[in-house]
Design an enzyme around this catalytic site. Sequence first.
Site, PDB file in Angstrom:
ATOM      1  CE  LYS A  36      -3.490   2.509   2.532  1.00 50.10           C
ATOM      2  NZ  LYS A  36      -4.447   2.251   3.687  1.00 50.10           N
TER       3      LYS A  36
ATOM      4  CE  LYS B 262      -6.003   1.850  -0.516  1.00 54.12           C
ATOM      5  NZ  LYS B 262      -6.317   1.823   0.805  1.00 54.12           N
TER       6      LYS B 262
HETATM    7  C1  PBG Z   1      -7.439   3.279   5.686  1.00 54.16           C
HETATM    8  C2  PBG Z   1      -7.685   3.103   4.043  1.00 54.16           C
HETATM    9  C3  PBG Z   1      -7.449   4.156   3.218  1.00 54.16           C
HETATM   10  C4  PBG Z   1      -7.957   3.512   1.904  1.00 54.16           C
HETATM   11  C5  PBG Z   1      -8.542   2.464   2.180  1.00 54.16           C
HETATM   12  N1  PBG Z   1      -8.169   1.998   3.455  1.00 54.16           N
HETATM   13  C6  PBG Z   1      -7.074   5.484   3.070  1.00 54.16           C
HETATM   14  C7  PBG Z   1      -5.742   5.862   3.684  1.00 54.16           C
HETATM   15  O1  PBG Z   1      -4.566   5.359   3.431  1.00 54.16           O
HETATM   16  O2  PBG Z   1      -5.752   7.214   3.757  1.00 54.16           O
HETATM   17  C8  PBG Z   1      -8.151   4.358   0.613  1.00 54.16           C
HETATM   18  C9  PBG Z   1      -9.149   3.676  -0.496  1.00 54.16           C
HETATM   19  C10 PBG Z   1      -9.352   4.928  -1.480  1.00 54.16           C
HETATM   20  O3  PBG Z   1      -8.900   5.598  -1.675  1.00 54.16           O
HETATM   21  O4  PBG Z   1     -10.519   4.434  -2.219  1.00 54.16           O
HETATM   22  N2  PBG Z   1      -6.111   3.272   6.051  1.00 54.16           N
END
Ligand code: PBG
Length: 347
Positions: free
Chosen positions: A219, A272
């Site tokens: 991520k 992601k």
């Molecule tokens: C939680 C999380 C995030 C997303 C999914 N779970 C955001 C972040 O790290 O700020 C992002 C999903 C999206 O942008 O659609 N940590």
Amino acid sequence: MAFPVTRLRRLRQNETLRSMVRETRLTPESLVYPLFVCPGEAVRKVIRSMPGVFNLSIDQAVQEAQETHALGIPAIILFGLPETKDDRASGAWADDGIVQRATRAIKRAVPELVVLGDVCLCEYMSHGHCGIARKSTASGAARADHGSAASAAAAPSPEFEIENDATLEILARTAVSLARAGVDIVAPSDMMDGRVAAIRTALDGAGLQNMPILSYAAKFASGFYGPFREAADSAPQFGDRRSYQMDGGNLREAMREIQTDLEEGADMVMVKPAMPYLDVIAQARERFDVPICAYQVSGEYAMIQAAAQNGWLDRDRVVMESLLSIRRAGAGTILTYFAKEAAKLMS
Ligand code: PBG
């Protein structure tokens, strides 16, 4: 055998031929639809930066779940907007937390629909970070506000550290709580080191040996999460997430993240965002014989919606093309806000 013997256009002459030789196909079974659940009754609150996506009260989320299932989409993932936030993220692991209650209601109404529970704390923390924040004593590199240009705009704050090991215990508690509420898969998205092992141990200790873990393994710290933070009200109140989410330049490190999560017991892994990181998906597919998921995140969705609203892009076409590219790169499962629309376009 080159031209004129070879003519690649021969197999492109009509849709029947093109369809026969198509290498990659999209089906609704490869999609997961994200939902944002909020308190109240009959609430469908517009999210300005994500046209077509809403904060839904539980009754509305149940309806969405039914529609999703009827379209042949096998799964949803739930995010929660709690009534109140604190510095222990108690809303994340409360038995009557918003996602726990939504899960029970959805599983009662649509038992066959797979419910993924996102395991993270940022939506439940008053400061909006994914872990426990502590005022930093050292001037270590792990500071949450580690001098990035992007954080210069945030309010000046004392230096904070996001504590890895102390956070693991709350993440594990959250995963067990979601599992007990009835989710079918837990999906940690916090990016603390060791969270998969901590969650596996806690689940097994609670007799939940069969609960699968989908880890958001690679991520990246991304500007494409902007609209999500409006949707989930989870923007960090100081600093940014670069001390725990990955640096955008790192492909080899992404493979290490995936490897360590698999060693810790992850059953599936995620990359992601999706489109800006297709090379990461492709290499993960090459290297690891496990299910690979990709998340087409909020900013990817918002970009397409904005261009389409301006008449600058043909929305249906680019929705399908974007999903196809993620599939072709190697993702078996795609989390996308376009899931319902895409499933309609596929039928
Ligand atoms: C939680 C999380 C995030 C997303 C999914 N779970 C955001 C972040 O790290 O700020 C992002 C999903 C999206 O942008 O659609 N940590």
